[in-house]
Design a protein around this motif. Structure first.
Motif, PDB file in Angstrom:
ATOM      1  N   ASP A 418      34.730  47.751  44.544  1.00 53.20           N
ATOM      2  CA  ASP A 418      34.687  46.862  45.632  1.00 53.20           C
ATOM      3  C   ASP A 418      33.205  47.345  46.324  1.00 53.20           C
ATOM      4  O   ASP A 418      32.934  48.392  46.414  1.00 53.20           O
ATOM      5  N   SER A 502      39.270  47.231  42.886  1.00 46.92           N
ATOM      6  CA  SER A 502      40.461  46.223  42.849  1.00 46.92           C
ATOM      7  C   SER A 502      41.014  45.954  41.515  1.00 46.92           C
ATOM      8  O   SER A 502      39.932  45.982  40.437  1.00 46.92           O
ATOM      9  N   TYR A 525      41.131  38.471  40.814  1.00 46.39           N
ATOM     10  CA  TYR A 525      40.697  37.868  41.773  1.00 46.39           C
ATOM     11  C   TYR A 525      41.591  37.904  42.827  1.00 46.39           C
ATOM     12  O   TYR A 525      41.411  38.022  44.098  1.00 46.39           O
ATOM     13  N   ALA A 526      43.130  37.904  42.580  1.00 44.64           N
ATOM     14  CA  ALA A 526      44.195  37.994  43.401  1.00 44.64           C
ATOM     15  C   ALA A 526      43.962  39.343  44.302  1.00 44.64           C
ATOM     16  O   ALA A 526      44.212  39.257  45.600  1.00 44.64           O
ATOM     17  N   LYS A 528      41.280  40.966  44.946  1.00 45.97           N
ATOM     18  CA  LYS A 528      40.215  40.904  45.635  1.00 45.97           C
ATOM     19  C   LYS A 528      40.359  39.905  47.025  1.00 45.97           C
ATOM     20  O   LYS A 528      40.207  40.306  48.084  1.00 45.97           O
ATOM     21  N   GLN A 529      40.947  38.810  46.807  1.00 45.45           N
ATOM     22  CA  GLN A 529      41.713  38.044  47.925  1.00 45.45           C
ATOM     23  C   GLN A 529      42.305  38.859  49.013  1.00 45.45           C
ATOM     24  O   GLN A 529      42.620  38.484  50.176  1.00 45.45           O
ATOM     25  N   ALA A 530      43.464  39.706  48.399  1.00 44.25           N
ATOM     26  CA  ALA A 530      44.512  40.604  49.107  1.00 44.25           C
ATOM     27  C   ALA A 530      43.825  41.681  49.942  1.00 44.25           C
ATOM     28  O   ALA A 530      44.493  42.250  50.470  1.00 44.25           O
ATOM     29  N   ARG A 532      41.038  43.977  48.552  1.00 45.00           N
ATOM     30  CA  ARG A 532      40.675  44.861  47.830  1.00 45.00           C
ATOM     31  C   ARG A 532      41.344  46.178  47.778  1.00 45.00           C
ATOM     32  O   ARG A 532      42.355  46.470  48.545  1.00 45.00           O
ATOM     33  N   ARG A 536      47.209  43.761  41.436  1.00 44.87           N
ATOM     34  CA  ARG A 536      47.866  42.592  41.267  1.00 44.87           C
ATOM     35  C   ARG A 536      48.128  42.592  39.883  1.00 44.87           C
ATOM     36  O   ARG A 536      47.265  42.956  38.853  1.00 44.87           O
TER      37      ARG A 536
END
Length: 547
Positions: A418, A502, A525-526, A528-530, A532, A536
């Motif tokens: 991150d 992540s 990617y999910a 990071k969207q959440a 970091r 997932r």
């Protein structure tokens, strides 16, 4: 020279006879194993039907019997895979896995549905039909190597086909019997076609009385097999067809019918095995006779050649033997096998440069091996982190996906540090490199020795593992996340540099390597969207779940 040539010609013809007999024995033993594997595949049907029937008091025994039958099938298939090459065993295993899954689905239904049992039964047949490629391949190789075996091999194949078709005849009524419904017209028609095939196979067997009446095969075995089929097996099926056609209640349960019909077909299996055994015994006798001839001829030739050999013994000791020592050393070096230096020989001083050249070759090969190992390590390893680089990780990963592990799944874990750019921008690239090194060390500290870890991008890493279930992979991902989070790195101002990552986890569901990477990347990617510093998991359909 003439004596040696004459001995060579005689021994060549004797060896051809011996080789042909030995090759036939080995081929028949392998054919027996291949046909026995086919029987194991067929034998898995009966306990499958009993399990799907789900009769009270039968479930535990049915499960035990089915597990044992499946283990026998797997063992036999593994052995057959080592015998016959050039056949896609993966297709056979795919059919088998699908059939077993359909059996389990049908067994879980309450009440069980006719369509579910029929689908499972057809899938089991498809597995056997796919395996026919193995039988045909082995039979063709055996016949091509010895055309005299064409008739006996075809006879054995007909016996195997008769046994299987007789089993399928019983299966034509099993689905309606388990579901307790009248027999559909399609099943009745299928049974009639099977009856026709069975009659044709019996006629083909009767056209070869010399094969049926082998001196090593008791006449009672074929008679008992045909009697049991005609007087016990076929009437039992006909009785249930009549009961199912007229809509009346069936007189036996599925388990009782399966047991009784299986018992009626046992003599057919005994017939096939006994026929192969008798055929094998005939060729083993031919092999023993060939060995006897070879022994007599070889002894005579040995005596003749021994008289001649005395004259060239001195030349052999002083010239040929040292040359053989040198050539063997070169061959061993070519195969990277150890050679003890200095080489011991009885050659004259004129051969000394040859042996010095062999020793020099050994030195140069050792240097070349060391250079090769170093270059391979450099080509496959990330220079900074000492992990696998992207190319090496992909090559090993693709080979993993090609393997089969019945009790474990393959999971890919992608992780991305991150805010790594911020670390580089604020503390400098040297500190960024230190972060990468410590993240790599954290990965190696938490994975097992047989797991794969690699650096596949600037701040992106990947771990490939085999685990029994998804929870195990998630637990490892969480440990890796916590291990990275616990990394202690201080900046020049004494302030701790926060390091987190992540994670995206994906399970291999018969994906290609590119597809598996894409699944894990979606999960990453999910993460990071959440926010970091979390894990997932990729699911089918490119959706993700939290972990």
């Amino acid at each position: 020279m003439l004596s040696t040539v004459l001995a060579g010609i005689i021994l060549f013809h004797v060896s051809q006879l011996l080789f042909q007999a030995r090759h036939a024995v080995v081929g028949l033993e392998q054919l027996r194993q291949v046909l026995e594997t086919a029987s194991r595949i067929s034998a898995e049907r009966a306990p499958s039907y009993v399990l799907m029937a789900g009769e009270p008091g039968q479930t535990g025994t049915a499960r035990t019997n089915l597990d044992a039958a499946r283990a026998e099938t797997d063992r036999a298939l593994n052995q057959a895979a080592t015998i016959v090459e050039g056949v896609p065993f993966n297709d056979i295993m795919r059919h088998l896995v699908q059939a077993r899954a359909l059996v389990e689905l049908a067994a879980a239904e309450t009440p069980v549905q006719y369509e579910s049992v029929q689908r499972a039964s057809e899938a089991l047949f498809a597995t056997y039909d796919a395996y026919q490629a193995v039988i045909m391949r082995k039979a063709a190789l055996l016949i091509n190597s010895d055309p005299e075996l064409a008739g006996p091999v075809q006879h054995a194949l007909i016996l195997g086909a008769l046994h299987d078709d007789a089993g399928r005849l019983g299966s034509s009524v099993i689905a309606p019997l388990i579901a307790n419904i009248p027999i559909p017209e399609s099943d009745i028609a299928a049974g009639q076609r099977l009856n026709g095939r069975i009659k044709l196979q019996r006629q083909l067997l009767s056209l070869s009385p010399n094969l049926n009446n082998s001196s090593r095969l008791p006449a009672s075995i074929p008679t008992e097999a045909e009697t049991s089929l005609v007087k016990k097996g076929e009437p039992l099926v006909a009785r249930f067809v009549a009961e199912g056609t007229h809509g009346g209640a069936y007189s036996l349960t599925a388990a009782a019918f399966t047991d009784r019909y299986t018992e009626a077909l046992k003599p057919l299996g005994v017939w096939r095995r006994a026929y192969i055994d008798s055929l094998l015994a005939d060729y083993q006798q031919k092999e023993r006779q060939a060995w006897g001839i070879a022994w007599v001829v070889g002894t005579i030739m040995l005596c003749v050649i021994s008289l001649i050999a005395g004259g060239v013994l001195l030349v052999h000791q002083r010239v040929l033997r040292p040359l053989l020592v040198a050539s063997e050393a070169v061959v061993r070096l070519a195969h990277r096998e150890p050679v003890q230096f200095p080489l011991v020989h009885n050659g004259g001083p004129e051969l000394r440069p040859l042996f010095e050249a062999v020793e020099l070759l050994d030195i140069k090969l050792r240097e070349w091996d060391a250079d090769t190992q170093r270059l391979r390590h450099q080509a496959e390893t990330d220079e900074l982190t000492n992990l696998l680089n992207r190319r090496a990780f992909q090559m090993l990963g693709e080979s993993w996906l090609e393997g089969t592990w019945p009790d474990r799944e393959t999971f890919l874990i992608l992780l991305d540090i991150d805010h790594f750019k911020s670390i580089n921008d604020r503390y400098g690239h040297a500190m960024g490199d230190q972060v990468l090194v410590m993240v790599a060390a954290a990965l190696q500290a938490h994975i097992r020795s047989d797991d794969l870890a690699g650096r596949i991008g600037g701040e992106e890493f990947a771990v490939l593992i085999r685990a029994q279930d998804q929870d195990t992979a998630l637990a490892l991902a969480q440990r890796l996340r916590k291990g990275i989070e616990d990394i202690l790195i201080l900046g020049s101002d004494g302030e701790r540099i926060p390091v987190t990552a992540s994670f995206g986890v994906a399970a291999n569901k018969h994906f290609t390597w590119r597809q598996l990477m894409a699944k894990a990347d979606v999960a990453l990617y999910a993460a990071k969207q959440a926010g970091r510093n979390c894990v997932r998991v990729a699911e089918q359909g490119n959706t993700t779940i939290s972990a």
